[in-house]
Write a protein that holds these residues in place. Structure first.
Motif, PDB file in Angstrom:
ATOM      1  N   VAL A  89       0.709  -0.912   0.437  1.00 41.18           N
ATOM      2  CA  VAL A  89       0.292  -0.116   0.001  1.00 41.18           C
ATOM      3  C   VAL A  89       0.448   1.221   0.066  1.00 41.18           C
ATOM      4  N   ALA A  90       1.583   0.955   0.613  1.00 40.29           N
ATOM      5  CA  ALA A  90       2.686   2.334   1.252  1.00 40.29           C
ATOM      6  C   ALA A  90       3.622   2.605  -0.558  1.00 40.29           C
ATOM      7  N   HIS A 314      -5.352  -1.168   6.907  1.00 40.76           N
ATOM      8  CA  HIS A 314      -6.437  -0.363   6.873  1.00 40.76           C
ATOM      9  C   HIS A 314      -6.453   0.168   7.816  1.00 40.76           C
ATOM     10  N   TYR A 318      -1.016   5.315  10.522  1.00 33.22           N
ATOM     11  CA  TYR A 318      -0.674   6.416   9.149  1.00 33.22           C
ATOM     12  C   TYR A 318      -2.181   5.861   8.401  1.00 33.22           C
ATOM     13  N   TYR A 319      -2.590   4.591   8.249  1.00 31.62           N
ATOM     14  CA  TYR A 319      -3.323   4.505   6.809  1.00 31.62           C
ATOM     15  C   TYR A 319      -5.023   5.271   6.964  1.00 31.62           C
ATOM     16  N   LEU A 322      -6.834   6.779   5.145  1.00 36.17           N
ATOM     17  CA  LEU A 322      -7.484   6.543   3.214  1.00 36.17           C
ATOM     18  C   LEU A 322      -9.321   6.091   3.767  1.00 36.17           C
TER      19      LEU A 322
END
Ligand SMILES: Cc1ncc(COP(=O)(O)O)c(C=O)c1O
Length: 365
Positions: A89-90, A314, A318-319, A322
């Protein structure tokens, strides 16, 4: 004590070959890219039944460059799963594109092709299926959907060196594929490394330029540039280790079969190999609702285990922005709460396999 992995033992078994390779590089005076890396690229492309391979300094860099080569950038969307290592994802976010997350199938924990249609929008530029734990994602429906809409497919094959899907190898199915050579991987460097594999010469050329500052010729920087070069030491080490990887994979598969025979299927979900697939068992992952209790028992008994991965991307802080809250990707969330990786590496003694199984059988009895 039962270790999770034993890299020193593996390197001891091929010590003379490794020493020759490392000394050859030391004496060559060529330390970044160069002939050792080029030779490894040729061999690894053949290993994947693909035409081109471009070596870089990590699996993460491989994903980043594969996405850029596929034309992904700000404003685009890329579909992948939350139940993966965070790098998948990153790397999408490095390009400025937006990750769109879909859930995994309950059986293999790889991307669920039935969920793709709903996730695709006019902005969708690529799909990244992850061949998690060494089992290939269900590539045919993914490729059908992607091709009908001109969407690129980038395999995240970081855990799947030599995995097969109906006669095709991981790395040779998507438009591009990315592998990691992190030391613990089925083919691991003695440091860091990665590679992009493709059958498209133009894409291969682009990736090769971007890994070395976007140079189309010396001192002419025509593409976005990065210092993602593979070092010659890693190219030489990987060239040696590639010769042994089929044997190591067979050993992994034997150990997995032994676990399958010894472990109870009552109260425990064992890994599945779909018909027509070759699972390369980067990890041997069982699932149980009582994962934490079982993990504690094994830890007390001196058996080293791991959890891949305890928190889906998710739900990582940090994510969070989203926009997927708890409950939005339920199969991934349940997997994160129930998976447990048992020790498995090619040189693992059979007594250790039996010992791990015995502790589990006793605990679940
Ligand atoms: C599924 C997956 N994708 C990407 C990566 C990133 O690879 P690397 O650690 O070589 O950057 C890894 C490995 O760590 C991985 O397991």
């Amino acid at each position: 004590m039962v270790p999770f992995i034993d890299l020193k033992g593996q390197h001891e078994s091929i010590r003379a070959e490794l020493e020759d390779a490392v000394l050859r590089v030391l004496e060559s005076g060529r330390y970044a890219l160069g002939p050792e890396v080029e030779q490894f690229e040729r061999l690894f492309a053949a290993f994947c039944h693909a035409k081109h391979a471009v070596a870089v300094n990590s699996g993460t860099s491989a994903l980043h460059l594969a996405l850029l080569a596929a034309g992904v950038g700000p404003g685009d969307e890329v579909i992948t799963v939350p139940f993966t290592f965070v790098a998948t994802v990153a790397s999408i976010m490095y390009t400025g594109a937006k990750p769109v997350l879909v859930d995994v199938e309950p059986e293999t924990l790889t991307i669920d092709p039935a969920l793709l249609d709903r996730a695709i929008s006019p902005r969708t530029k690529a799909i990244i299926p992850v061949h998690l734990y060494g089992h290939p994602a269900d590539m045919d429906p993914i490729l059908d959907i992607a091709r009908s809409r001109s969407i690129a497919v980038i395999e995240d094959a970081a855990q799947a060196h030599g995995a097969e899907y109906h006669g095709r190898r991981a790395g040779g199915m998507g438009d591009l594929a990315c592998f990691s050579f992190y030391p613990t991987k089925n083919l691991g460097s003695c440091g860091e490394g990665g590679i992009v594999v493709t059958n498209d010469e133009g894409l291969a050329r682009k990736v090769a330029m971007m890994r070395d500052w976007g140079q189309t010729e010396k001192n002419l920087h025509a593409l976005p540039g990065f210092n993602y070069r593979m070092t010659a030491f890693q190219g030489a080490v990987l060239g040696v280790k590639l010769k042994h990887v089929d044997r190591w994979t067979e050993a992994r598969r034997r150990i997995a079969r032994r676990y399958n025979e010894l472990l109870p299927s009552d109260g425990l979900e064992l890994p599945v190999q779909r018909p027509g697939c070759r699972h390369v068992h980067h990890l041997y992952v069982v699932r149980t609702l009582r994962r934490d209790a079982l993990n504690e028992v094994l830890s007390q008994a001196g058996v080293h285990t791991a959890v891949h991965y305890p928190r889906p991307v998710h739900l990582q802080p940090y994510y969070a922005n989203l926009g997927y809250g708890r409950g939005s990707l339920p199969v991934s969330e349940e997997a994160a709460a129930t998976v447990l990786s048992l020790p498995l590496y090619p040189e693992m003694p059979s007594e250790h396999v039996a010992e791990v199984a015995r502790h589990i059988v006793d605990h679940l009895a």
